[in-house]
Design an enzyme around this catalytic site. Sequence first.
Site, PDB file in Angstrom:
ATOM      1  N   LYS A  87       0.801  -1.093  -0.125  1.00 64.29           N
ATOM      2  CA  LYS A  87      -0.067  -0.157   0.166  1.00 64.29           C
ATOM      3  C   LYS A  87       0.873   1.296   0.056  1.00 64.29           C
ATOM      4  CE  LYS A  87      -3.781  -1.761   2.744  1.00 64.29           C
ATOM      5  NZ  LYS A  87      -5.015  -1.567   1.532  1.00 64.29           N
ATOM      6  N   ARG A  90     -10.416 -11.477   1.660  1.00 63.05           N
ATOM      7  CA  ARG A  90     -11.255 -12.422   0.957  1.00 63.05           C
ATOM      8  C   ARG A  90     -10.547 -13.725   0.972  1.00 63.05           C
ATOM      9  NH1 ARG A  90     -11.267  -8.980  -4.362  1.00 63.05           N
ATOM     10  NH2 ARG A  90     -11.065  -7.291  -2.954  1.00 63.05           N
TER      11      ARG A  90
HETATM   12  N1  BES Z   1      -8.411  -3.699   4.173  1.00 57.46           N
HETATM   13  C1  BES Z   1      -8.224  -3.204   2.552  1.00 57.46           C
HETATM   14  C2  BES Z   1      -9.561  -2.705   2.432  1.00 57.46           C
HETATM   15  C3  BES Z   1      -9.718  -1.054   3.443  1.00 57.46           C
HETATM   16  C4  BES Z   1      -9.561  -0.003   2.742  1.00 57.46           C
HETATM   17  C5  BES Z   1     -10.243  -1.235   4.693  1.00 57.46           C
HETATM   18  C6  BES Z   1      -9.895   1.036   3.324  1.00 57.46           C
HETATM   19  C7  BES Z   1     -10.299  -0.183   5.549  1.00 57.46           C
HETATM   20  C8  BES Z   1     -10.183   1.097   4.701  1.00 57.46           C
HETATM   21  C9  BES Z   1      -8.251  -4.457   1.884  1.00 57.46           C
HETATM   22  O1  BES Z   1      -7.640  -5.697   2.316  1.00 57.46           O
HETATM   23  C10 BES Z   1      -7.676  -3.991   0.447  1.00 57.46           C
HETATM   24  O2  BES Z   1      -6.476  -3.578   0.650  1.00 57.46           O
HETATM   25  N2  BES Z   1      -8.513  -3.884  -0.654  1.00 57.46           N
HETATM   26  C11 BES Z   1      -8.150  -3.785  -1.824  1.00 57.46           C
HETATM   27  C12 BES Z   1      -8.509  -4.527  -2.746  1.00 57.46           C
HETATM   28  C13 BES Z   1      -7.968  -4.295  -4.182  1.00 57.46           C
HETATM   29  C14 BES Z   1      -6.406  -4.789  -4.183  1.00 57.46           C
HETATM   30  C15 BES Z   1      -8.744  -5.361  -4.993  1.00 57.46           C
HETATM   31  C16 BES Z   1      -8.525  -2.232  -1.980  1.00 57.46           C
HETATM   32  O3  BES Z   1      -9.876  -2.156  -1.633  1.00 57.46           O
HETATM   33  O4  BES Z   1      -8.129  -1.639  -2.704  1.00 57.46           O
HETATM   34 ZN    ZN Z   2      -5.500  -5.396   1.713  1.00 59.20          ZN
END
Ligand code: BES
Ligand code: ZN
Length: 498
Positions: free
Chosen positions: A277, A351
């Site tokens: 991230k 997931r």
């Molecule tokens: N933990 C994150 C989602 C999230 C985002 C939680 C903001 C709380 C606040 C999740 O694991 C994630 O990173 N999801 C990605 C998925 C993508 C790679 C398809 C996302 O939402 O960007």
């Molecule tokens: Zn994630």
Amino acid sequence: MISISFEKFSDQHCEKSALALFCDGANFIHDEYYQQLNNLLQGRLEKAVSMQEFNGVTGQSLQLIAPTDSIAQLHLIGCGAKDKSTVSDIIRLQHAGSDAFQALRETKIKNAKAYFIIPQTLAEQSAPIALGARLKAYNFSLYQSDKKEIYPQEISILLPQNASLTQIEAQWAEFEALSEGVYLARNLVSEPANVLYPESFRARIEALEPLGLEIDVLDRAAMASLGFGALLGVAQGSNKPPYTVIIRYQGATDKDEAPLAFIGKGVTFDSGGISIKPAAGMEDMKTDMGGAAAVVGLMSVLARRKAKINAIGVVGLVENMVSGDAQRPGDVVKSYSGQTIEVQNTDAEGRLVLADLLSYTKDKYAPSLMVNLATLTGAIVVALGTDYAGLFSNDSTLSTELKQAGEKAGEKLWPMPMGESYNRRIDSDIADMKNIGGRPGSSILAAEFLKRFVGDTSWAHLDIAGTAWCDKAGPCIPKGASGFGVQLLNQFVADREH
Ligand code: BES
Ligand code: ZN
Ligand code: ZN
């Protein structure tokens, strides 16, 4: 935690006190306590009410500082229904309790005792008022050397002479259990990831055993022999060993009744893994266990209030980190269900964790339904903001029940679509599926992914990425961890108890 007690009103309560008088809509001027106070203030209360155009509607309040020698402060708190309001009575009263607490806190009442005065018309609603105050009073100051103390620490709720104390106290006992579960979930979400990691999270769950919960733990070896390849792939880059924790509660008269299952994403820190991230905001990813926190909070409430149902909570505790051993984009893993997954993005890890938990829970515990909670996608925050969590389900009855429970409990859900054409987008060229399928509708794709692991079981997925943490304070919620899901699911369970 602030303490709350109930007693009958008497004149002595006006000595050196800070008073919050609840006003139930425009008719409050006929209330005996209002009149009593107005007499004590020689009609000045009535004057203030008319000057401020205070009419007892929810959201309104009026403040008098030192109105007599003995009353340190007097707040009138509106809690009458607004025209066309869609908020339920119980939530409105919780908000009023929260407003009253906030009014007393803001005017600092160090030396005065705090009282809520409840008029005749609201006597039976005192417990939700108390809950609102308790929920608003939460703070997390564990790591601040100069601890901000909460004022007031104690609130005494003054009831009309003919109110039934025993009945109100019994109702409060249920709400008090609920508030403790919400506090527990908020505490877990607030903890930094160097304090709350899979093992320490597990220990906190085990500490709940005395409430009457049975706790089973699957460690890495147990999960490996069960074939939890999806969950273990996520944990692979971290030095912190992963755990699946199963919390069982048996409260139904029929011990063999199929349980309700609640499943939570417990990623104690989500760096994104190799699909790392951006640095800005990454600290927020300590909250990526908000789903697991809600499940744990809920199970504690069910045990504390001795709910008459069977329930199990299942949480997958892992840390998603970067290292020489971390899972790579493109890796193929085999889930507990036997289905294989191409991990195209290591940041779509929630997931993967839930996939194994869902199919394992279904096989092992044959629940009557499964509800999972997860801070699953950033896209749900884009779609719904922070007021609603996303609701995805394969069962329209379950979906309706959850949505209604959310409205009653003040934790709102918005139904999102699902469908075959979305599902096709996660087909993979190399495995049975891939864990991402492009940006459009990506919250739905995440839900479709989970759906592949639930078989015929009634199931709902709550995407709480936007609601688990509040950047600014709201009614009944200080800034920070909300504990979202505990109240909603407690209501959902209560509606099914028999
Ligand atoms: N933990 C994150 C989602 C999230 C985002 C939680 C903001 C709380 C606040 C999740 O694991 C994630 O990173 N999801 C990605 C998925 C993508 C790679 C398809 C996302 O939402 O960007
Ligand atoms: Zn994630
Ligand atoms: Zn995540």
